[in-house]
Write a protein that holds these residues in place. Structure first.
Motif, short mmCIF file in Angstrom:
data_model
loop_
_atom_site.label_atom_id
_atom_site.label_comp_id
_atom_site.label_asym_id
_atom_site.label_seq_id
_atom_site.Cartn_x
_atom_site.Cartn_y
_atom_site.Cartn_z
N GLU D 131 3.23 19.22 34.14
CA GLU D 131 3.62 20.63 34.12
C GLU D 131 4.91 20.85 34.91
O GLU D 131 5.50 21.94 34.85
N VAL D 132 5.35 19.87 35.64
CA VAL D 132 6.53 20.03 36.48
C VAL D 132 7.70 19.21 35.92
O VAL D 132 8.85 19.63 35.99
N HIS D 133 7.38 18.05 35.39
CA HIS D 133 8.42 17.18 34.87
C HIS D 133 8.22 16.98 33.38
O HIS D 133 7.09 17.06 32.89
N ASP D 134 9.26 16.65 32.66
CA ASP D 134 9.13 16.26 31.26
C ASP D 134 8.83 14.77 31.23
O ASP D 134 9.74 13.94 31.19
N VAL D 135 7.58 14.44 31.29
CA VAL D 135 7.17 13.05 31.46
C VAL D 135 7.64 12.17 30.29
O VAL D 135 8.12 11.05 30.49
N ALA D 136 7.53 12.70 29.08
CA ALA D 136 7.96 11.89 27.92
C ALA D 136 9.43 11.50 28.04
O ALA D 136 9.80 10.34 27.84
N ALA D 137 10.24 12.47 28.41
CA ALA D 137 11.68 12.18 28.56
C ALA D 137 11.92 11.20 29.70
O ALA D 137 12.73 10.27 29.59
N GLU D 138 11.21 11.40 30.80
CA GLU D 138 11.42 10.50 31.93
C GLU D 138 11.02 9.07 31.60
O GLU D 138 11.66 8.12 32.04
N LEU D 139 9.95 8.93 30.85
CA LEU D 139 9.53 7.58 30.45
C LEU D 139 10.61 6.93 29.59
O LEU D 139 10.93 5.75 29.75
N ALA D 158 -0.64 21.17 45.64
CA ALA D 158 0.42 21.80 46.43
C ALA D 158 1.68 22.00 45.58
O ALA D 158 2.30 23.08 45.59
N THR D 159 2.06 20.96 44.85
CA THR D 159 3.28 21.06 44.06
C THR D 159 3.15 22.12 42.97
O THR D 159 4.06 22.94 42.76
N ASN D 270 3.50 27.45 27.97
CA ASN D 270 3.27 26.22 27.21
C ASN D 270 2.78 25.05 28.05
O ASN D 270 2.96 23.90 27.68
N LYS D 271 2.20 25.37 29.20
CA LYS D 271 1.54 24.33 29.98
C LYS D 271 0.06 24.68 29.96
O LYS D 271 -0.42 25.45 30.81
N PRO D 272 -0.68 24.16 28.99
CA PRO D 272 -2.04 24.67 28.77
C PRO D 272 -2.98 24.49 29.96
O PRO D 272 -3.93 25.26 30.10
N CYS D 292 -5.67 23.66 36.35
CA CYS D 292 -5.25 24.17 37.66
C CYS D 292 -5.14 25.69 37.52
O CYS D 292 -4.41 26.19 36.66
N HIS D 293 -5.91 26.43 38.34
CA HIS D 293 -5.81 27.89 38.33
C HIS D 293 -5.01 28.34 39.55
O HIS D 293 -5.18 27.81 40.64
N ILE D 294 -4.16 29.32 39.32
CA ILE D 294 -3.25 29.76 40.39
C ILE D 294 -3.32 31.27 40.57
O ILE D 294 -3.30 32.02 39.60
N GLY D 295 -3.44 31.70 41.81
CA GLY D 295 -3.41 33.12 42.16
C GLY D 295 -2.19 33.43 43.03
O GLY D 295 -1.71 32.56 43.77
N ILE D 296 -1.70 34.64 42.94
CA ILE D 296 -0.43 35.00 43.58
C ILE D 296 -0.56 36.33 44.29
O ILE D 296 -1.06 37.31 43.72
N GLU D 297 -0.12 36.39 45.56
CA GLU D 297 -0.05 37.67 46.26
C GLU D 297 1.13 37.65 47.23
O GLU D 297 1.20 36.79 48.10
N ALA D 298 2.01 38.59 47.05
CA ALA D 298 3.20 38.65 47.92
C ALA D 298 2.99 39.66 49.04
O ALA D 298 2.28 40.65 48.88
#
Lengths: 344, 344, 344, 344
Positions: D131-139, D158-159, D270-272, D292-298
């Motif tokens: 979800e952070v890197h384009d793994v296919a391209a990096e490979l 964390a990331t 598009n990151k299911p 991975c579930h993410i919650g946000i509060e500012a």
């Protein structure tokens, strides 16, 4: 695709049906009803489903609506509510029904004795633990081939624990000392489910008079006619899911552990969801799955056998078995959509 | 014997006062009020007290009744209720009062900002964490020497974690990431306290805006004037009791772990309820007791110190500290009735 | 002050003796032995004791050393080790001994049958559950008035659950289905105590052949001579402390719940540590305390009574009962140092 | 079918690979190695797999054996063991490798600094959080297109929690206060995993110096070059599975919650497997799944944002992500075999 509706989709059984059907290759859930949650997205309530059912919302549908939409309806309603719904659904549609409530499990007379009020719809359904009965054959022969009474959670664990011995006709006295996760009590917060009351504790309840006892007696006596010497004491353990049944079985004759294992191996041959294990089963090994694991140890000196069985109360004890029964009703492979391991 | 009354004796704080005072050598509980439970025996509700308080029943007493019976009154009522009771009790009796609610903890202006409504009784109480303040001296100098504001649970753990550094004046930025047992949320079953929602989980809540933050800022700035760089995020853990505070402390200068330990040793000398431990503290080691255990580790590279503190939220975080404060008010030894180890 | 020594002070029973004796008004712990921990401060190992025993360190003392220091010695050693130590301690000193191990609980013949090897010191100790036996009188009449065999944890919960009925002579068949916290298995990490294996689970073990069965049979048959129809299946629950015993009792005649409650009330009159409760007991209400709570429900139809008893396995099931027995040995009040409520 | 081998199949990561691959439509596990368990049936050790892998047994295979059998090899070995195996496997076979150990995650210099010893095989692998890197391209661009370094569990949580903000380049200071289930520590019983030490507790550890910090810094600085202001303090919670990361993020500028949600929505479009949730995520909703579930509060006032992320440490934090990466390596759909909901 089989179009499925879930009436009462906000409770644990409904949630679990949604979880399991999300990946069933032959079923599409087209309706999920809940009066309180009508208008909300499924995945905003059952957040584990984020990414699934992107268009499905809870609706407050009439029976009329739902029966035109669905090929199969799962009733995950409170006990007593099914008998108000079933007659109309059966008579005015071609829908098949799997009733997860207790309404159609007991013979009418026994129902009225156990629940203390008349049954509004004394028709017979097919009570279906597929490892014990030939459900397909029973449906064929039933006056109500479109209505399955899905078994209770405790009776499922208890009946699977002793069925092979009952079939052999050797039971003398059986005490089921059962231990259940607290989801069995539903998703409304109560004193018992209040975390500080349950953590580091185990809570016996309805020590001598749980309603599931009648269901156990009925089913075990179908296997060993005339036998009714059954006691049942349930407990809640500090766990969300699972039922561990410790069956203290006294038999007419002595058995070795090996003897008993042979009886069980034969009885459960070709029953993929029942697995005999060495030692004792673990709730964790069946968690989230439709499996029942069974352990066996005989104490020849006392004519006693201790059978331990482990199921997930929400899966094999409710929604998983309901889907297994639906598979059979539709002629699908029994394991379809349910063939995955437990999550330890 | 000091005659004690507990107003609001049905909740966790009240129950814990009853547990602790059952063995306090200088105190007799003569009244325990609860509207809902009036007429019931104490030990029939709080069954752990079977064998104690054989004659005491919950009563629905008026303030008039209670103030004539008691030398000291513990207010274990919901926030907002104390300010309705305190004025009359203080003015029309000689009772001493320990208020476990939040009503008298904050300066009036800060209270009104935090709670969003006017304070009905803007008198100042003595806010009392005895390891941080000289409570006896403060009472002596107070206009209201018979009113103690007992600190909140999170602020107790947080303030004890950083007080020695604050007193030294070196704080730059503090983030309190706190983890509490669910009893902190009271004994009414809720979604959060529902066992299946909390077991095997940890639930962050009020991530940026918990009301206890104002209390923390107020108390820490009494030690390091002008300092207000405090953030606070609480979590509920699958435990009944206890608060683990992880204080991420950034300081103006670099410290070694040894440096910091010396500062803490000196600050907490002769404070029997605060114990510095090697490594990290454990909630189990303080469970049921009035102790606060503190662990220290410095990360010189980042000018960061991680302080971990453990208390029992219902004892040092509420009822135990209330009794400790009562002891001081009556000139008893601070530890009287409270000097026993935690229950791991 | 009575000078006490603890042999084997590093395990759970030893730790619990230290916790309880820390506040016993008539006892001073003068020695605590542990080979592995010799030289370490007590409170650096059992951190809940920080603030207590400031001078006491674990020592590797010889029997000679310890017997000159102590008035009473608690043996908290592994089963099999006591019989190596007791003869010398008894014969070469005036020390009183409370043995928490299993070595002196069973009659010699039964011991050898149960443990499969000869007993090295076939002398009789006084087996002491003070609510069932008149321990003071038995000590007076014993050939070994300075040696008490402290009961096992499961047998304590089981015997207290059925003693009044056994005394009445009406037992026909008893199945003890017991559920224990994992501290009963000791403080060495194992597969069973490994958190991921136990959380959200319940683990049946030794289904038909736990060694405590012999102890139960021996003690129950002292009350109802000739009765041996006892089965016992233990389980480990996801809890640290506590034993819940579910006794499925079949009797010769029918009883109502009221009948049984009267029998129990009379039997346990003036036994402060046994409390009859409405409904079912809770492990939390006895946690950390020396109490046994008992609940009663009869099922007249089946000549069955379900008795549920709750104790803390480390207190009433081990160290607390050991101190209660010590109190009796020394003519102190039975409750001294033990009279405080459970910690829910 | 892709033929897969698992080296080190007895630990939690190996067990979880077996669980997940049991239902992967395009993969067949042909080898599972374990020195200790060689000769045992898979399902006799991992009993949740009873009914699956009926012919597979643990074997003590040489690298030679395994590389001829397999198209892909998962290394689930202890840290330090992979670098002994990888060179030969890569050079003498066509196998693809997903390494779940830490050996190839860090740049060599950083590895040596963090682990305190030289790296035996300083080749670069593709570090892959898809979800952070384009793994296919990096490979495609990598010198070692057959070697993936599967990320650590804490760094994954964390990331994912801060990547969108890092990419925006606005991080000023980040404190990761992470809470992990105990399976993260492996399946060998230890003091920390001993049930009585962990239940009702939370255990902070490696407060300032956990090895995963280096991995977090490396990955976050790839997104926001030059940024290294990262602190990390892990805790063990009384849960088997799951990591809740509470990221206290201080930014250069103020943000509202809405602002931040937009940044995250766009980044994770598009990151299911990453789902943004209202409020805070729950470990239960991702349990057993690759989500991975993410919650946000500012908290605009303090330029602070609290991001909470929840993963299953054994799935998205280990074996699930490994399979996701394998899917990418083989050109399969990223979600294949992994598209099922969490088990609450």
């Amino acid at each position: 695709m089989i179009k499925a509706g879930i009436i009462g989709a906000s409770g644990y059984a409904g949630e679990e049906l949604l979880r399991l059907l999300a990946t069933h290759p032959s079923v599409e859930v087209v309706a999920a009803t809940s009066r309180n949650l009508a208008g909300k997205k499924i995945s905003s309530v059952h957040t584990n489903l984020a990414g699934f059912y992107n268009k499905l919302i809870f609706e407050n549908l009439s029976n009329d609506d739902i029966k035109t939409l669905c090929d199969v309806i799962f009733l995950a309603v409170p006990h007593g509510a099914s008998m108000d719904i079933v007659p109309e659904l059966l008579e005015k549609s071609k829908c098949k029904i799997v009733d997860l409530s207790a309404d159609y499990r007991l013979k009418t007379a026994e129902f009225e004795k156990t629940y203390g009020h008349p049954h509004k719809d004394p028709r017979e359904a097919v009570y279906a633990i597929p490892e014990v009965h030939d459900v397909a054959a029973e449906l064929k022969n039933s006056k109500n081939p479109r209505l399955i009474a899905n078994p209770g959670c405790f009776p499922t664990g208890a009946t699977l624990a002793v069925a092979p011995l009952a079939k052999t006709g050797v039971l003398e006295n059986v005490i089921f000392d059962s231990k259940s996760g607290i989801t069995g009590a539903g998703n409304t917060p109560t004193e018992t489910s209040h975390f500080p009351n349950l953590t580091e504790n185990i809570i016996p309840y309805k020590l001598t008079a749980h309603r599931h006892l009648a269901e156990m007696k009925q089913e075990i006596s179908r296997l060993q006619p005339g036998f009714s010497n059954v006691c049942f004491t349930p407990h809640v353990i500090p766990a969300a899911r699972g039922i561990m049944t410790t069956a203290h079985v006294f038999t007419k004759e002595k058995y070795t552990t090996k003897d008993v294992k042979e009886i069980y191996s034969e009885f459960y041959e070709n029953k993929p969801f029942v697995q005999l294990v060495d030692g004792v089963p673990s709730l964790l090994n069946v968690r989230g799955s439709n499996f029942c694991h069974i352990g066996i140890e005989a104490e020849a000196a006392n004519n006693r056998i201790v059978i331990t069985s482990a199921i997930d109360n929400l899966v094999k004890g409710a929604s998983g078995q309901a889907i297994q029964n639906m598979n059979i009703m539709f002629g699908l492979k029994e394991t379809e959509g349910l063939w995955f391991p437990g999550l330890p």
